[in-house]
Motif scaffolding. Structure first.
Motif, short mmCIF file in Angstrom:
data_model
loop_
_atom_site.label_atom_id
_atom_site.label_comp_id
_atom_site.label_asym_id
_atom_site.label_seq_id
_atom_site.Cartn_x
_atom_site.Cartn_y
_atom_site.Cartn_z
N HIS A 1 3.25 1.57 -9.14
CA HIS A 1 3.44 0.41 -8.27
C HIS A 1 2.35 0.31 -7.21
N ASN A 2 2.13 1.38 -6.47
CA ASN A 2 1.20 1.31 -5.35
C ASN A 2 -0.24 1.12 -5.82
N LEU A 3 -0.62 1.76 -6.92
CA LEU A 3 -1.98 1.56 -7.42
C LEU A 3 -2.18 0.13 -7.91
N SER A 4 -1.15 -0.43 -8.56
CA SER A 4 -1.27 -1.81 -9.02
C SER A 4 -1.43 -2.76 -7.83
N VAL A 5 -0.65 -2.54 -6.78
CA VAL A 5 -0.77 -3.39 -5.59
C VAL A 5 -2.13 -3.20 -4.94
N MET A 6 -2.59 -1.97 -4.84
CA MET A 6 -3.88 -1.71 -4.21
C MET A 6 -5.04 -2.32 -4.99
N VAL A 7 -4.96 -2.24 -6.33
CA VAL A 7 -6.01 -2.86 -7.15
C VAL A 7 -6.03 -4.37 -6.96
N ALA A 8 -4.83 -4.97 -6.96
CA ALA A 8 -4.77 -6.42 -6.77
C ALA A 8 -5.29 -6.82 -5.40
N LEU A 9 -4.93 -6.09 -4.35
CA LEU A 9 -5.41 -6.40 -3.00
C LEU A 9 -6.91 -6.18 -2.89
N THR A 10 -7.42 -5.15 -3.53
CA THR A 10 -8.86 -4.90 -3.48
C THR A 10 -9.62 -6.02 -4.18
N ASP A 11 -9.14 -6.47 -5.34
CA ASP A 11 -9.80 -7.60 -6.02
C ASP A 11 -9.79 -8.84 -5.15
N ALA A 12 -8.65 -9.10 -4.48
CA ALA A 12 -8.58 -10.28 -3.61
C ALA A 12 -9.56 -10.15 -2.44
N ALA A 13 -9.69 -8.94 -1.89
CA ALA A 13 -10.62 -8.74 -0.78
C ALA A 13 -12.06 -8.94 -1.22
N ARG B 1 -3.88 -4.16 4.15
CA ARG B 1 -2.72 -3.99 3.26
C ARG B 1 -2.94 -2.82 2.30
N VAL B 2 -4.17 -2.68 1.82
CA VAL B 2 -4.49 -1.56 0.94
C VAL B 2 -4.25 -0.24 1.66
N SER B 3 -4.72 -0.16 2.89
CA SER B 3 -4.53 1.07 3.67
C SER B 3 -3.05 1.35 3.90
N GLU B 4 -2.29 0.31 4.23
CA GLU B 4 -0.86 0.50 4.47
C GLU B 4 -0.14 0.93 3.19
N THR B 5 -0.50 0.32 2.07
CA THR B 5 0.12 0.69 0.79
C THR B 5 -0.20 2.13 0.43
N GLY B 6 -1.45 2.57 0.68
CA GLY B 6 -1.82 3.95 0.39
C GLY B 6 -1.04 4.94 1.23
N ILE C 1 18.13 -1.01 -0.82
CA ILE C 1 18.20 -2.47 -0.91
C ILE C 1 17.61 -3.15 0.33
N PRO C 2 17.84 -2.65 1.56
CA PRO C 2 17.21 -3.33 2.72
C PRO C 2 15.69 -3.34 2.67
N GLN C 3 15.07 -2.36 2.01
CA GLN C 3 13.61 -2.30 1.95
C GLN C 3 13.03 -3.20 0.85
N LEU C 4 13.88 -3.92 0.12
CA LEU C 4 13.35 -4.80 -0.92
C LEU C 4 12.55 -5.96 -0.33
N GLN C 5 12.88 -6.38 0.87
CA GLN C 5 12.08 -7.45 1.50
C GLN C 5 10.66 -6.98 1.75
N ASP C 6 10.51 -5.74 2.22
CA ASP C 6 9.15 -5.19 2.39
C ASP C 6 8.43 -5.12 1.06
N LEU C 7 9.14 -4.74 0.01
CA LEU C 7 8.54 -4.71 -1.32
C LEU C 7 8.09 -6.11 -1.73
N ALA C 8 8.93 -7.12 -1.47
CA ALA C 8 8.55 -8.49 -1.81
C ALA C 8 7.33 -8.94 -1.01
N ASP C 9 7.24 -8.53 0.26
CA ASP C 9 6.06 -8.88 1.06
C ASP C 9 4.79 -8.28 0.47
N ARG C 10 4.88 -7.03 0.02
CA ARG C 10 3.69 -6.41 -0.57
C ARG C 10 3.31 -7.10 -1.87
N MET C 11 4.31 -7.50 -2.66
CA MET C 11 3.99 -8.18 -3.92
C MET C 11 3.37 -9.55 -3.64
#
Length: 399
Positions: A199-211, A228-233, A262-272
């Motif tokens: 999960h975290n590598l996929s998010v980091m790769v996507a954020l890095t490509d966007a950057a 965001r990449v730093s926070e995800t790492g 379950i309460p942390q799913l909103q943070d997960l949605a924000d990262r996605m």
């Protein structure tokens, strides 16, 4: 230390065997000494020879109890025929005891009957006039006692062997359960590592490509993406330390980052959403009664499903997460608006092969709660994951 004990084992056994041999030799020696000291000179050769034939076989009574009993019984019969009374007749009782201690019930009864017959013959020949009953009863009691003591020794030895076997069996079971627990823990850690890293590598790769794409046209967006990449790492490192069990209690991350639920799913949605996958979370029902392990399982299921969508779905795909909480179950539905699945018979590629190693891990998580999981393309297009976790009345996993 183990090698020392193993090497000392045979050395400790030698004194035991030596004591047994000395004990077995003691009775023949005493009987020979007694007949030598009490017999008249003219009777000594015959008495000594018969005593030797009766007593010396006792040296091998533990190795061959039946053979020794047969030899001693034959010698006693020869002694009766020679009309010689000897204290060495006690060898018959010792041989009977050994037979009862090492043989089955049938042979013990046969041996006892032989000795009882010898007692009857001895009383008939050597009992004083009118005094037959008393010595016969005494000898019969001695025969019964010898057979009973030997049988009791055999039973005690069998019980001890059964207890030792049971203890060894329980030890083997405990070792097997320990190995299963270790294997289960390794599987759990491997599953957690897969979910966290993927999960975290996929998010980091996507954020890095966007950057990279935004660094010239919109430096602010590029900076935000890298943050965001730093926070995800950092979040990935915290999750990995927690899953491996090496997070110390004095580290501030232990209090700032509880087990995801379950309460942390909103943070997960924000990262996605930051990684380029618009995600909507809808939680229905009260989730506060759910145990932390069940909430962690729900979080990991949603995380894995969204990660698969992020990796395989094309740009513009949207994802929706619907969670229904009740007293006895939790239902998780994750769907996306990706393209339609390929027609039947077409080559499987792209999103159609998204199962990889993630889907089996999701099924294992659902099965741990007695539930099921389905994942596959939807009839109207897109991809869907449906999982149902079963809970007992107290809100704990039934598994």
């Amino acid at each position: 230390m183990v090698m020392t004990e193993a090497a000392a084992g045979p050395n400790r056994a030698h004194p035991v065997r030596h004591r047994v041999r000395v004990r077995d030799a003691l009775a023949p020696a005493l009987l020979l000494l007694h007949v030598t000291a009490t017999s008249a000179p003219r009777e000594l050769p015959v008495a000594a020879a018969l005593t030797a034939v009766l007593a010396l076989p006792l040296l091998w009574r533990h190795r061959a109890p039946r053979t020794v009993f047969g030899v001693v019984a034959a010698a006693a019969f020869v002694q009766w025929l020679a009309d010689v009374q000897l204290p060495a007749d006690v060898a018959l009782l010792m041989a009977l005891y050994t037979v009862a201690a090492h043989s089955g019930r049938r042979f013990t009864l046969l041996a006892a009957a032989v000795v009882e017959g010898g007692a009857l013959l001895a009383c008939l020949r050597w009992a004083a006039d009118g005094a037959f009953l008393a010595p016969f009863v005494a000898l019969t009691a001695a025969v019964v006692a010898a057979a009973a003591l030997g049988t009791n020794a055999r039973t005690s030895r069998a019980c001890l062997a059964a207890l030792e076997e049971r203890a060894a069996h329980q030890e083997r079971q405990q070792l097997q359960q320990a190995r299963l627990a270790v294997a289960e823990e390794r599987t759990r850690i491997a599953r957690e590592m897969h979910d966290i890293v993927t999960h975290n590598l996929s998010v980091m790769v996507a954020l890095t490509d966007a950057a990279v794409h935004a660094q010239h046209r919109s430096p602010d967006r590029a900076t935000t993406a890298m943050l965001r990449v730093s926070e995800t790492g950092r979040q990935a490192l915290t999750d990995m330390r927690r899953s491996l069990g090496i997070l110390r209690t004095d580290e501030p991350d232990a209090e700032r980052h509880p087990l995801p639920g379950i309460p942390q799913l909103q943070d997960l949605a924000d990262r996605m959403r930051a990684a380029g996958l618009p995600t909507r979370i809808d939680v229905r029902g009260d989730h506060t009664h759910l145990p932390a392990t069940a909430q962690l399982t729900v979080h990991r299921l949603v995380q894995e499903a969204l990660t698969n969508t992020l990796k395989h779905a094309p740009a513009g795909t949207r994802a929706e997460v619907l969670i229904r909480c009740s007293t006895g179950a939790v239902t998780v539905d994750v769907t996306d608006s990706g393209p339609c699945p390929p027609p039947p018979g077409a080559a499987r590629s792209g999103r159609s092969t998204r199962s990889g190693q993630g889907i089996p891990g999701m099924r294992e998580r659902a099965a741990a709660y007695g539930g099921t999981l389905r994942a596959g393309p939807l009839p109207g297009g897109g991809w869907g994951v449906h999982a149902r976790l079963l809970l007992d009345s107290a809100g704990a996993a039934s598994a």
